[in-house]
Design a protein around this motif. Structure first.
Motif, mmCIF file in Angstrom:
data_model
loop_
_atom_site.group_PDB
_atom_site.id
_atom_site.type_symbol
_atom_site.label_atom_id
_atom_site.label_comp_id
_atom_site.label_asym_id
_atom_site.label_seq_id
_atom_site.Cartn_x
_atom_site.Cartn_y
_atom_site.Cartn_z
ATOM 1 N N LEU A 166 21.395 -5.343 -15.290
ATOM 2 C CA LEU A 166 20.102 -5.398 -15.980
ATOM 3 C C LEU A 166 18.960 -5.536 -14.967
ATOM 4 O O LEU A 166 17.921 -4.866 -15.075
ATOM 5 N N GLY A 167 19.172 -6.404 -13.974
ATOM 6 C CA GLY A 167 18.155 -6.629 -12.943
ATOM 7 C C GLY A 167 17.891 -5.371 -12.134
ATOM 8 O O GLY A 167 16.748 -5.065 -11.784
ATOM 9 N N ALA A 168 18.982 -4.631 -11.825
ATOM 10 C CA ALA A 168 18.836 -3.401 -11.042
ATOM 11 C C ALA A 168 18.005 -2.378 -11.822
ATOM 12 O O ALA A 168 17.121 -1.723 -11.255
ATOM 13 N N ILE A 169 18.292 -2.300 -13.120
ATOM 14 C CA ILE A 169 17.518 -1.365 -13.956
ATOM 15 C C ILE A 169 16.054 -1.822 -13.983
ATOM 16 O O ILE A 169 15.126 -1.024 -13.831
ATOM 17 N N GLY A 170 15.864 -3.146 -14.146
ATOM 18 C CA GLY A 170 14.512 -3.704 -14.169
ATOM 19 C C GLY A 170 13.754 -3.407 -12.882
ATOM 20 O O GLY A 170 12.577 -3.031 -12.914
ATOM 21 N N LEU A 171 14.443 -3.561 -11.761
ATOM 22 C CA LEU A 171 13.794 -3.299 -10.462
ATOM 23 C C LEU A 171 13.383 -1.837 -10.344
ATOM 24 O O LEU A 171 12.315 -1.529 -9.828
ATOM 25 N N LYS A 172 14.282 -0.952 -10.813
ATOM 26 C CA LYS A 172 13.967 0.490 -10.745
ATOM 27 C C LYS A 172 12.709 0.792 -11.565
ATOM 28 O O LYS A 172 11.858 1.571 -11.153
ATOM 29 N N ILE A 173 12.635 0.134 -12.732
ATOM 30 C CA ILE A 173 11.463 0.361 -13.588
ATOM 31 C C ILE A 173 10.201 -0.209 -12.907
ATOM 32 O O ILE A 173 9.177 0.446 -12.827
ATOM 33 N N LEU A 174 10.344 -1.457 -12.379
ATOM 34 C CA LEU A 174 9.196 -2.101 -11.729
ATOM 35 C C LEU A 174 8.699 -1.281 -10.538
ATOM 36 O O LEU A 174 7.507 -1.182 -10.293
ATOM 37 N N GLU A 175 9.672 -0.699 -9.831
ATOM 38 C CA GLU A 175 9.350 0.068 -8.629
ATOM 39 C C GLU A 175 8.395 1.230 -8.945
ATOM 40 O O GLU A 175 7.613 1.641 -8.103
ATOM 41 N N THR A 176 8.507 1.716 -10.175
ATOM 42 C CA THR A 176 7.696 2.883 -10.528
ATOM 43 C C THR A 176 6.357 2.506 -11.173
ATOM 44 O O THR A 176 5.542 3.367 -11.434
ATOM 45 N N THR A 177 6.156 1.190 -11.406
ATOM 46 C CA THR A 177 4.890 0.810 -12.050
ATOM 47 C C THR A 177 3.739 0.923 -11.039
ATOM 48 O O THR A 177 3.935 0.670 -9.848
ATOM 49 N N PRO A 178 2.551 1.274 -11.506
ATOM 50 C CA PRO A 178 1.419 1.465 -10.597
ATOM 51 C C PRO A 178 1.116 0.229 -9.754
ATOM 52 O O PRO A 178 0.713 0.338 -8.612
ATOM 53 N N ALA A 179 1.348 -0.956 -10.321
ATOM 54 C CA ALA A 179 1.004 -2.179 -9.592
ATOM 55 C C ALA A 179 1.882 -2.386 -8.363
ATOM 56 O O ALA A 179 1.484 -3.029 -7.404
ATOM 57 N N ILE A 180 3.070 -1.836 -8.385
ATOM 58 C CA ILE A 180 4.028 -2.113 -7.313
ATOM 59 C C ILE A 180 4.303 -0.892 -6.441
ATOM 60 O O ILE A 180 4.567 -1.005 -5.257
ATOM 61 N N ARG A 181 4.176 0.260 -7.067
ATOM 62 C CA ARG A 181 4.527 1.489 -6.369
ATOM 63 C C ARG A 181 3.795 1.589 -5.035
ATOM 64 O O ARG A 181 2.580 1.474 -4.952
ATOM 65 N N GLY A 182 4.553 1.798 -3.995
ATOM 66 C CA GLY A 182 3.950 1.975 -2.678
ATOM 67 C C GLY A 182 3.735 0.676 -1.934
ATOM 68 O O GLY A 182 3.525 0.672 -0.737
ATOM 69 N N LEU A 183 3.771 -0.450 -2.670
ATOM 70 C CA LEU A 183 3.564 -1.731 -1.989
ATOM 71 C C LEU A 183 4.867 -2.259 -1.422
ATOM 72 O O LEU A 183 4.895 -2.887 -0.388
ATOM 73 N N LEU A 184 5.927 -2.035 -2.139
ATOM 74 C CA LEU A 184 7.207 -2.560 -1.668
ATOM 75 C C LEU A 184 8.365 -1.753 -2.216
ATOM 76 O O LEU A 184 8.236 -1.029 -3.208
ATOM 77 N N GLU A 185 9.455 -1.918 -1.512
ATOM 78 C CA GLU A 185 10.695 -1.258 -1.887
ATOM 79 C C GLU A 185 11.641 -2.378 -2.267
ATOM 80 O O GLU A 185 12.098 -3.111 -1.386
ATOM 81 N N PRO A 186 11.909 -2.620 -3.565
ATOM 82 C CA PRO A 186 12.750 -3.764 -3.929
ATOM 83 C C PRO A 186 14.089 -3.747 -3.192
ATOM 84 O O PRO A 186 14.661 -2.683 -2.970
ATOM 85 N N ASP A 187 14.522 -4.949 -2.829
ATOM 86 C CA ASP A 187 15.747 -5.060 -2.043
ATOM 87 C C ASP A 187 16.886 -5.499 -2.951
ATOM 88 O O ASP A 187 16.940 -6.641 -3.381
ATOM 89 N N LEU A 188 17.777 -4.593 -3.252
ATOM 90 C CA LEU A 188 18.954 -4.946 -4.054
ATOM 91 C C LEU A 188 20.180 -4.653 -3.207
ATOM 92 O O LEU A 188 20.927 -3.716 -3.454
ATOM 93 N N GLY A 189 20.345 -5.441 -2.172
ATOM 94 C CA GLY A 189 21.479 -5.233 -1.269
ATOM 95 C C GLY A 189 22.685 -6.021 -1.723
ATOM 96 O O GLY A 189 22.598 -6.810 -2.663
ATOM 97 N N PRO A 190 23.817 -5.830 -1.051
ATOM 98 C CA PRO A 190 25.046 -6.552 -1.409
ATOM 99 C C PRO A 190 24.854 -8.061 -1.352
ATOM 100 O O PRO A 190 25.437 -8.785 -2.137
ATOM 101 N N GLN A 191 23.986 -8.505 -0.422
ATOM 102 C CA GLN A 191 23.785 -9.954 -0.281
ATOM 103 C C GLN A 191 23.197 -10.546 -1.567
ATOM 104 O O GLN A 191 23.684 -11.567 -2.069
ATOM 105 N N LEU A 192 22.186 -9.889 -2.107
ATOM 106 C CA LEU A 192 21.540 -10.399 -3.323
ATOM 107 C C LEU A 192 22.490 -10.305 -4.518
ATOM 108 O O LEU A 192 22.542 -11.205 -5.364
ATOM 109 N N ILE A 193 23.264 -9.219 -4.565
ATOM 110 C CA ILE A 193 24.229 -9.059 -5.670
ATOM 111 C C ILE A 193 25.259 -10.188 -5.603
ATOM 112 O O ILE A 193 25.559 -10.855 -6.601
#
Lengths: 371, 240
Positions: A311-338
């Protein structure tokens, strides 16, 4: 049949309740993934940004908010002459609300400095010189602002024409508005001021030599600090606040998760008092009853964790595309966070199961069977 | 048909001396000082009217509850003082209850395996033994049914198979026919008698049905929390 069969059977006997508890845990874990993934992603994007631009040492003021306070640009001349410094360039960088975009990185860079050389023009051109009233947009910034070459962008009170779209090979660069330092200073009313001096060191500079250089910079600029690029992000007040906020909000989500699982497991134990009585009567050790309850709650946590990560991964993908975040950061969903998130979910499960397990182990077989 | 009890020749399994049990801080007295001895291989029927304390006594024998006072030994060891009575319940005794007490979310063959978790059998050995036991009680064709799909008599057969799961030397049966029709009750008693005969288990059966008590080798009659008579019986030789 194994103990695991009994554990699974315990969970599926009340599918709706188990399902709702899983939803509760997964929302908590999804919050952890989203918030921490964003904070980590922000850090990672900034580190990559500095790396791509070839910056070894960053000099900035010690005080400030998300961005450090401005200081006199003339410091660059002194710092640039220090030993081991190959190149230096001044930057005035600010996070600004630009037209409809809530927050964008606007980077005014000393004309012809090394940070310009990493940019690749994909459309249009670069500014002709440092005095031209012009800017270039990173690819994502152009998409977010819906601008193309020939349009203008309003920075504070100035309308500045877009002369090119560039690829900076890092999300932060691609999400930025880039213009010459003098134009930026004029637009923001910071004439003669900068808030970063970026240094490139001569190759093979050792850590000791870098530390020595940082000391020398501190002598020249006592209220400032010089830091190795990789350490800038980790020690930044803004990043620390973002990290603390993401973890504290996550903690609240986790506490809600603990209460949810504990409630479910207590209900389970109450409902199964009779069954636990039978298990004790046929010779099950109290320890095995405790294991059974703890395994159930741990499994509930694990399944909730896996669902939460998804669910979080899907949420991050959605957030990544929102105008407020797009281009500011690349969410980190690496094995460590999982791994950390699923681990938290399992610990939540086990901790939540401790009290119900203890209660179940205290039952008297005869009372449990008759109750 | 009956004669006064004489000391048995076999090993003493249970010994109760002055056994008392009170509930609610002494407001309810279930046992008032029971003296009883049960020897290996006996089939003892404990009879009496409702509330006389017979089920409470059985629960004490099965370590499901602790006496308030008195001595209660199993093969010379104090049951209330056992450090972990679950070992005793798992390996020495098998319970058969009036209400069957099967786990509704587990199949028949799984229910029989439940007590075996405290044994040393592997997963496949557990299943093998459960199937063997269920076949011996005539339920080989019902292995994967759930308790709710069985008749009362069949459920009690499952409970008996479960009670024998860890090869106990004692079976404690609390009104095992109380919830059954007469035909099923008869067949359950026959089954218990057969197990007693064939396996040599000591069978302690609580009942208020005198016709069942007549099949026992010994009848202990209780009233108001006390044993009022204890007699050896001569069970009928032919099956009813």
């Amino acid at each position: 049949m194994t103990l695991f069969t009994i554990v699974v059977r315990g969970l599926i006997r009340r599918p709706v309740r188990t399902g709702l508890t899983l939803v509760g845990i997964s929302i908590g874990i999804a919050a952890v993934i989203a918030l921490v993934g964003m904070a980590w992603g922000y850090e990672k994007s900034m580190v990559r940004h500095l790396d791509v631009m070839g910056i070894d040492v960053v000099v900035s003021n010690m005080s400030g908010g998300i961005m450090p306070k401005v200081y006199d640009a003339s410091l660059e001349e002194k710092i640039g002459k220090l030993p081991r410094v190959k190149e230096s360039t001044s930057v005035l960088m600010q996070m600004l609300s630009v037209e409809d975009a809530p927050m964008m990185m606007v980077s005014g860079r000393e004309w012809a400095g090394f940070t310009w050389s990493q940019l690749k023009v994909v459309e249009g051109r670069m500014p002709k010189d440092g005095s031209e009233n012009a800017l270039v947009l990173g690819r994502l910034a152009a998409e977010v602002l819906k601008k193309k070459v020939g349009d203008t962008v309003q920075i504070d009170a100035m309308e500045i024409p877009v002369v090119g779209i560039v690829d900076g090979n890092a999300v932060v660069e691609n999400g930025a508005i880039i213009l010459s330092l003098s134009v930026m200073q004029e637009a923001t009313g910071n004439q003669g001021k900068v808030n970063f001096i970026d240094l490139q060191l001569v190759p093979d500079t050792t850590k000791a030599q870098t530390d020595e250089l940082c000391k020398q910079i501190k002598e020249i600029f006592p209220e400032g600090r010089a830091m190795v690029a990789s350490e800038v992000v980790g020690t930044s007040q803004g990043f620390r606040i973002a990290r603390a906020m993401s973890w504290s909000t996550s903690l609240l989500a986790i506490i809600v998760g603990v209460l949810g699982v504990m409630n479910t497991m207590l209900m389970t134990v109450f409902e199964r008092t009779h069954e636990i009585g039978i298990l004790l009567a046929v010779g099950w050790k109290r320890r095995r009853i405790v294991y059974m309850v703890l395994w159930e709650s741990a499994l509930l946590g694990f399944l909730g964790g896996v669902a939460g990560v998804t669910l979080g991964a899907i949420g991050l993908k959605i957030l990544e595309t929102t105008p407020a975040i797009r281009g500011l950061l690349e969410p980190d969903l690496g094995p460590q966070l999982i791994f950390i998130s699923v681990g938290i979910a399992v610990v939540v499960g086990v901790v939540s199961g401790l009290y119900p397990a203890w209660r179940s182990s205290r039952l008297s077989p005869s009372l449990a069977m008759n109750g | 048909m009956t004669e006064t009890l004489k000391a048995g020749s076999n090993e003493l399994v249970y010994e109760a001396i002055g056994l008392k049990k009170q509930f609610d801080g002494g407001k309810v007295i279930a046992l008032r000082g029971v003296d009883l001895q049960i020897r290996q291989g006996e089939f003892v029927a404990i009879i009496g009217s409702s509330g006389c304390g017979k089920s409470t006594l059985l629960q004490m024998l099965g370590s499901l509850d602790k006496p308030s006072e008195g001595v209660l030994n199993y093969r010379g060891k104090s049951i209330p003082d056992m450090p972990d009575p679950s070992d005793y319940r798992a390996h020495e005794i098998g319970f058969v209850f009036q209400a069957f007490h099967l786990l509704p979310t587990f199949t028949v063959v799984e229910n029989v395996q439940i007590p075996m978790f405290e044994g040393a059998l592997s997963r496949s050995q557990r299943k093998e033994r459960a199937v063997e036991l269920l076949e011996s009680v005539g339920l080989g064709h019902r292995l994967n049914h759930f308790p709710s799909e069985l008749s009362g008599g069949e459920r009690q057969r499952v409970a008996i198979a479960r009670g024998l799961a860890n090869k106990p030397s004692v079976v404690l049966a609390d009104e095992p026919t109380g919830n059954l029709d007469s035909q099923s009750a008869k067949s359950i008693i026959e089954l218990l008698l057969q197990l007693h005969r064939d396996l040599g288990v000591t069978l302690v059966l609580v009942t208020h049905d005198l016709t069942i008590a007549e099949r026992a080798t010994r009848t202990v009659r209780m009233k108001d929390g006390l044993v009022i008579s204890d007699q050896l019986s001569i069970p009928p030789t032919d099956s009813p």
